[in-house]
Design a protein around this motif. Structure first.
Motif, PDB file in Angstrom:
ATOM      1  N   VAL A  89       2.838  12.370   8.354  1.00 27.11           N
ATOM      2  CA  VAL A  89       2.643  12.305   6.904  1.00 27.11           C
ATOM      3  C   VAL A  89       1.209  12.686   6.520  1.00 27.11           C
ATOM      4  CG1 VAL A  89       2.653  10.747   4.919  1.00 27.11           C
ATOM      5  CG2 VAL A  89       4.454  10.577   6.634  1.00 27.11           C
ATOM      6  N   SER A 127      15.536  12.022   6.118  1.00 29.48           N
ATOM      7  CA  SER A 127      14.794  10.761   6.177  1.00 29.48           C
ATOM      8  C   SER A 127      15.016   9.937   4.914  1.00 29.48           C
ATOM      9  CB  SER A 127      13.299  11.083   6.307  1.00 29.48           C
ATOM     10  OG  SER A 127      12.524   9.935   6.087  1.00 29.48           O
ATOM     11  N   TYR A 152       5.149  16.415   3.769  1.00 31.50           N
ATOM     12  CA  TYR A 152       6.181  16.193   4.798  1.00 31.50           C
ATOM     13  C   TYR A 152       7.492  15.737   4.132  1.00 31.50           C
ATOM     14  CZ  TYR A 152       9.104  13.209   7.635  1.00 31.50           C
ATOM     15  OH  TYR A 152      10.210  12.612   8.181  1.00 31.50           O
ATOM     16  N   ASN A 181      14.147   3.651   9.966  1.00 32.45           N
ATOM     17  CA  ASN A 181      12.982   3.693  10.873  1.00 32.45           C
ATOM     18  C   ASN A 181      13.412   3.633  12.338  1.00 32.45           C
ATOM     19  OD1 ASN A 181      11.842   2.980   8.235  1.00 32.45           O
ATOM     20  ND2 ASN A 181       9.938   2.794   9.372  1.00 32.45           N
ATOM     21  N   ASN A 200       0.815   6.722  14.149  1.00 37.63           N
ATOM     22  CA  ASN A 200       0.890   6.335  12.737  1.00 37.63           C
ATOM     23  C   ASN A 200       1.907   5.226  12.553  1.00 37.63           C
ATOM     24  OD1 ASN A 200      -0.836   8.413  11.615  1.00 37.63           O
ATOM     25  ND2 ASN A 200       0.770   9.849  12.213  1.00 37.63           N
ATOM     26  N   ASN A 201       2.924   5.219  13.403  1.00 37.43           N
ATOM     27  CA  ASN A 201       4.060   4.324  13.186  1.00 37.43           C
ATOM     28  C   ASN A 201       3.848   2.972  13.855  1.00 37.43           C
ATOM     29  OD1 ASN A 201       5.754   7.328  13.470  1.00 37.43           O
ATOM     30  ND2 ASN A 201       5.793   6.140  11.600  1.00 37.43           N
ATOM     31  N   LEU A 202       4.533   1.984  13.316  1.00 38.13           N
ATOM     32  CA  LEU A 202       4.283   0.591  13.696  1.00 38.13           C
ATOM     33  C   LEU A 202       4.533   0.297  15.176  1.00 38.13           C
ATOM     34  CD1 LEU A 202       3.616  -2.323  12.827  1.00 38.13           C
ATOM     35  CD2 LEU A 202       6.056  -2.626  12.349  1.00 38.13           C
ATOM     36  N   MET A 218      -3.508  -3.133  13.018  1.00 37.36           N
ATOM     37  CA  MET A 218      -3.810  -3.487  11.628  1.00 37.36           C
ATOM     38  C   MET A 218      -2.480  -3.644  10.893  1.00 37.36           C
ATOM     39  SD  MET A 218      -7.004  -3.500  11.474  1.00 37.36           S
ATOM     40  CE  MET A 218      -8.432  -2.911  12.344  1.00 37.36           C
ATOM     41  N   VAL A 219      -2.268  -4.791  10.299  1.00 39.56           N
ATOM     42  CA  VAL A 219      -1.066  -5.006   9.482  1.00 39.56           C
ATOM     43  C   VAL A 219      -1.427  -4.590   8.054  1.00 39.56           C
ATOM     44  CG1 VAL A 219       0.546  -6.709   8.573  1.00 39.56           C
ATOM     45  CG2 VAL A 219      -0.208  -6.847  10.966  1.00 39.56           C
ATOM     46  N   PHE A 220      -0.738  -3.547   7.588  1.00 39.72           N
ATOM     47  CA  PHE A 220      -1.119  -2.970   6.294  1.00 39.72           C
ATOM     48  C   PHE A 220      -0.550  -3.778   5.122  1.00 39.72           C
ATOM     49  CE2 PHE A 220      -1.121   1.224   8.819  1.00 39.72           C
ATOM     50  CZ  PHE A 220      -2.465   1.108   9.121  1.00 39.72           C
ATOM     51  N   ALA A 231       5.458  -5.731   4.454  1.00 37.11           N
ATOM     52  CA  ALA A 231       6.449  -4.750   3.990  1.00 37.11           C
ATOM     53  C   ALA A 231       7.709  -4.770   4.870  1.00 37.11           C
ATOM     54  CB  ALA A 231       5.832  -3.358   4.007  1.00 37.11           C
ATOM     55  N   ARG A 233      11.193  -2.874   6.377  1.00 42.84           N
ATOM     56  CA  ARG A 233      11.866  -1.618   6.726  1.00 42.84           C
ATOM     57  C   ARG A 233      13.161  -1.925   7.463  1.00 42.84           C
ATOM     58  NH1 ARG A 233       8.464  -0.393   3.881  1.00 42.84           N
ATOM     59  NH2 ARG A 233       6.817   1.158   4.032  1.00 42.84           N
ATOM     60  N   TYR A 235      14.660  -1.052  10.686  1.00 40.33           N
ATOM     61  CA  TYR A 235      14.413  -0.457  12.007  1.00 40.33           C
ATOM     62  C   TYR A 235      15.739  -0.268  12.715  1.00 40.33           C
ATOM     63  CZ  TYR A 235       9.650  -1.645  10.889  1.00 40.33           C
ATOM     64  OH  TYR A 235       8.430  -1.716  10.244  1.00 40.33           O
ATOM     65  N   ARG A 297      -1.488   0.357   3.075  1.00 43.04           N
ATOM     66  CA  ARG A 297      -1.676   1.777   3.370  1.00 43.04           C
ATOM     67  C   ARG A 297      -1.164   2.577   2.177  1.00 43.04           C
ATOM     68  NH1 ARG A 297       1.285   4.257   8.618  1.00 43.04           N
ATOM     69  NH2 ARG A 297       3.140   3.706   7.416  1.00 43.04           N
ATOM     70  N   ASP A 300       2.720   3.652   1.066  1.00 40.93           N
ATOM     71  CA  ASP A 300       3.776   2.804   1.625  1.00 40.93           C
ATOM     72  C   ASP A 300       4.595   2.160   0.512  1.00 40.93           C
ATOM     73  OD1 ASP A 300       3.334   3.247   4.270  1.00 40.93           O
ATOM     74  OD2 ASP A 300       2.295   1.366   4.666  1.00 40.93           O
TER      75      ASP A 300
HETATM   76  C1  UD1 Z   1       6.713   6.572   8.129  1.00 34.43           C
HETATM   77  C2  UD1 Z   1       6.445   7.638   7.113  1.00 34.43           C
HETATM   78  C3  UD1 Z   1       7.777   8.273   6.742  1.00 34.43           C
HETATM   79  C4  UD1 Z   1       8.437   8.848   7.972  1.00 34.43           C
HETATM   80  C5  UD1 Z   1       8.593   7.769   9.025  1.00 34.43           C
HETATM   81  C6  UD1 Z   1       9.096   8.415  10.276  1.00 34.43           C
HETATM   82  C7  UD1 Z   1       4.437   6.975   5.875  1.00 34.43           C
HETATM   83  C8  UD1 Z   1       3.896   6.503   4.585  1.00 34.43           C
HETATM   84  N1  UD1 Z   1       5.769   7.079   5.943  1.00 34.43           N
HETATM   85  O1  UD1 Z   1       7.566   5.580   7.569  1.00 34.43           O
HETATM   86  O2  UD1 Z   1       7.573   9.274   5.782  1.00 34.43           O
HETATM   87  O3  UD1 Z   1       9.708   9.368   7.654  1.00 34.43           O
HETATM   88  O4  UD1 Z   1       7.346   7.128   9.272  1.00 34.43           O
HETATM   89  O5  UD1 Z   1       8.689   7.844  11.415  1.00 34.43           O
HETATM   90  O6  UD1 Z   1       3.701   7.245   6.812  1.00 34.43           O
HETATM   91  N2  UD1 Z   1       2.421  -0.586   9.644  1.00 34.43           N
HETATM   92  C9  UD1 Z   1       1.365  -1.457   9.892  1.00 34.43           C
HETATM   93  N3  UD1 Z   1       0.425  -1.057  10.785  1.00 34.43           N
HETATM   94  C10 UD1 Z   1       0.462   0.127  11.469  1.00 34.43           C
HETATM   95  C11 UD1 Z   1       1.546   1.007  11.212  1.00 34.43           C
HETATM   96  C12 UD1 Z   1       2.502   0.617  10.284  1.00 34.43           C
HETATM   97  O7  UD1 Z   1       1.293  -2.533   9.315  1.00 34.43           O
HETATM   98  O8  UD1 Z   1      -0.444   0.421  12.253  1.00 34.43           O
HETATM   99  C13 UD1 Z   1       3.475  -0.988   8.688  1.00 34.43           C
HETATM  100  C14 UD1 Z   1       3.602  -0.031   7.505  1.00 34.43           C
HETATM  101  O9  UD1 Z   1       2.744  -0.414   6.475  1.00 34.43           O
HETATM  102  C15 UD1 Z   1       5.082  -0.196   7.161  1.00 34.43           C
HETATM  103  C16 UD1 Z   1       5.750  -0.520   8.497  1.00 34.43           C
HETATM  104  O10 UD1 Z   1       4.694  -0.961   9.356  1.00 34.43           O
HETATM  105  O11 UD1 Z   1       5.258  -1.285   6.309  1.00 34.43           O
HETATM  106  C17 UD1 Z   1       6.413   0.689   9.131  1.00 34.43           C
HETATM  107  O12 UD1 Z   1       5.485   1.757   9.180  1.00 34.43           O
HETATM  108  P1  UD1 Z   1       5.801   3.126   9.921  1.00 34.43           P
HETATM  109  O13 UD1 Z   1       6.303   2.855  11.295  1.00 34.43           O
HETATM  110  O14 UD1 Z   1       4.600   4.009   9.798  1.00 34.43           O
HETATM  111  O15 UD1 Z   1       7.039   3.726   9.115  1.00 34.43           O
HETATM  112  P2  UD1 Z   1       7.152   4.071   7.540  1.00 34.43           P
HETATM  113  O16 UD1 Z   1       5.873   3.924   6.838  1.00 34.43           O
HETATM  114  O17 UD1 Z   1       8.305   3.300   7.012  1.00 34.43           O
END
Ligand code: UD1
Length: 344
Positions: A89, A127, A152, A181, A200-202, A218-220, A231, A233, A235, A297, A300
């Motif tokens: 993203v 997505s 994206y 997710n 980037n992803n959790l 880091m919990v966003f 937040a 999602r 999963y 973030r 989000d």
């Molecule tokens: C992200 C993308 C989305 C993409 C998807 C595919 C963004 C804004 N969105 O979705 O477009 O289709 O990945 O994989 O990037 N979190 C934390 N700390 C971290 C990482 C994430 O707290 O270090 C939180 C986020 O704030 C969110 C949750 O975990 O609430 C999931 O995050 P993430 O795995 O990045 O997925 P999405 O943001 O839902």
């Protein structure tokens, strides 16, 4: 009838799991991947799981001449599952043209060749990002597509429009699968997600923190209007997601689709907060994760989870695996990576 399927992006995260499920369901698979975000070692790993390495073409889908040669050699394809795309993203915000060029030109070439070589069926990797923050939850396929937050996300929306318009004017049938997710890894621990650089992803961030590659997660944000403030999602285990692609292809091959462009949500139907995800990881590993609450973030959405009724009813598919299985498999994969599984 041909059971040969082209999987573009087949050495990537979702692609590789889908190749495994297709092969285990009796399909012959050929893979195109330019390895921009993966490695050819994943193709070897697929071979270890299934006993058969898929035929692999290292090729860029924006290379029209190379694609023409590929389709001349593979005129007996029954379907294409199109995963190959850029997906970061933040990078898409910094370099939008790279994303529009790669994700859209490749799709247009594929659709043209599908018409030219009479390849009848397409499954597209979309997505839940197309919904933005939906008005009502769980979100159904009828929810309006919101203006994309990133280039994206916009490429996913535009791709769906391109497919929908082009199949109206051609004999091609298409199914677009909107993923929520995807997390986790194959239970063998032989394939999984391979984030390049800082994830980037959790979940990759959680497992990399636990293994010691990152100092802390880091919990966003913990000030969302959700029960624990973090937040939410939906999963979904990547193997469940991969199995949905097999049933989507089978639906097209049996001509069971009701329209020439169909859309399905793929999720579990259950929302999980960031804190619940962390707790599930701690529970299955017995570890304490180092994390800190920070600000939200940008971009989000507070919460999103899927209404999966359509996929349940029409595809006959339902996610089977729970959050703990997702975390256990993601952790096994991280440990195997650290032990050099892709290097040996
Ligand atoms: C992200 C993308 C989305 C993409 C998807 C595919 C963004 C804004 N969105 O979705 O477009 O289709 O990945 O994989 O990037 N979190 C934390 N700390 C971290 C990482 C994430 O707290 O270090 C939180 C986020 O704030 C969110 C949750 O975990 O609430 C999931 O995050 P993430 O795995 O990045 O997925 P999405 O943001 O839902």
């Amino acid at each position: 009838m041909s059971k040969k399927i082209l999987v573009t992006g087949g050495s990537g995260y979702i692609g590789s799991h889908t190749v495994v499920e297709l092969q285990q369901s009796g399909f012959e698979v050929v893979v195109i991947d330019n390895l921009s975000n993966s490695t050819a070692r994943i193709i070897d790993q697929i071979g270890r799981i299934t006993g058969k390495k898929p035929r692999f073409y290292e090729m860029d889908l924006c290379n029209e001449a190379a694609l023409r040669v590929f389709f001349r050699e593979n005129q007996d394809l029954a379907a294409i599952i199109h995963f190959a795309a850029f997906k970061a993203v933040s990078e898409s915000v910094e370099n939008p043209l790279k994303y529009y060029h790669n994700n859209l030109v490749s799709l247009i070439f594929l659709l043209r060749f599908m018409e030219g070589f009479q390849i009848p069926n397409l499954v597209f990797s979309s997505s839940c990002t197309v919904y933005g923050q939906p008005e009502t939850l769980p979100v159904t396929e009828q929810a309006p597509v919101k203006q994309a937050f990133s280039p994206y996300g916009n490429t996913k929306q535009i791709s769906e429009e391109i497919i929908e318009d082009s199949v109206k004017a051609s004999p091609v049938n298409a199914i677009s699968l909107r993923y929520f997710n995807p997390i986790g890894a194959h239970e063998s621990g032989l394939i999984g997600e391979l984030p390049i650089g800082i994830p980037n992803n959790l979940v990759p961030f959680i497992t990399q923190t636990a293994i010691g590659k990152r100092e802390k997660l880091m919990v966003f944000g913990d000030d969302y209007d959700t029960p624990d403030g973090t937040a939410i999602r939906d999963y979904i285990h990547v193997v469940d997601l991969a199995k949905a692609h097999v049933v989507a292809v089978e639906r097209l091959l049996r001509n069971e689709n009701e329209h020439n462009f169909e859309v399905f949500n793929l999720g579990t139907g259950k929302g999980t907060s960031v804190m619940e995800a962390i707790l599930a990881f701690e529970k299955v590993t017995g570890m304490k994760l180092n994390y800190e609450i920070t600000g939200r973030r940008m971009g989000d959405v507070p919460q999103v989870w899927a209404d999966t009724t359509m996929a349940n009813l029409k595809l006959g598919w339902k996610a089977q695996k729970g959050l703990e299985e997702m975390m256990t498999s993601a952790w096994l994969w991280e440990k195997n990576l650290a032990a050099g599984i892709l290097e040996s």
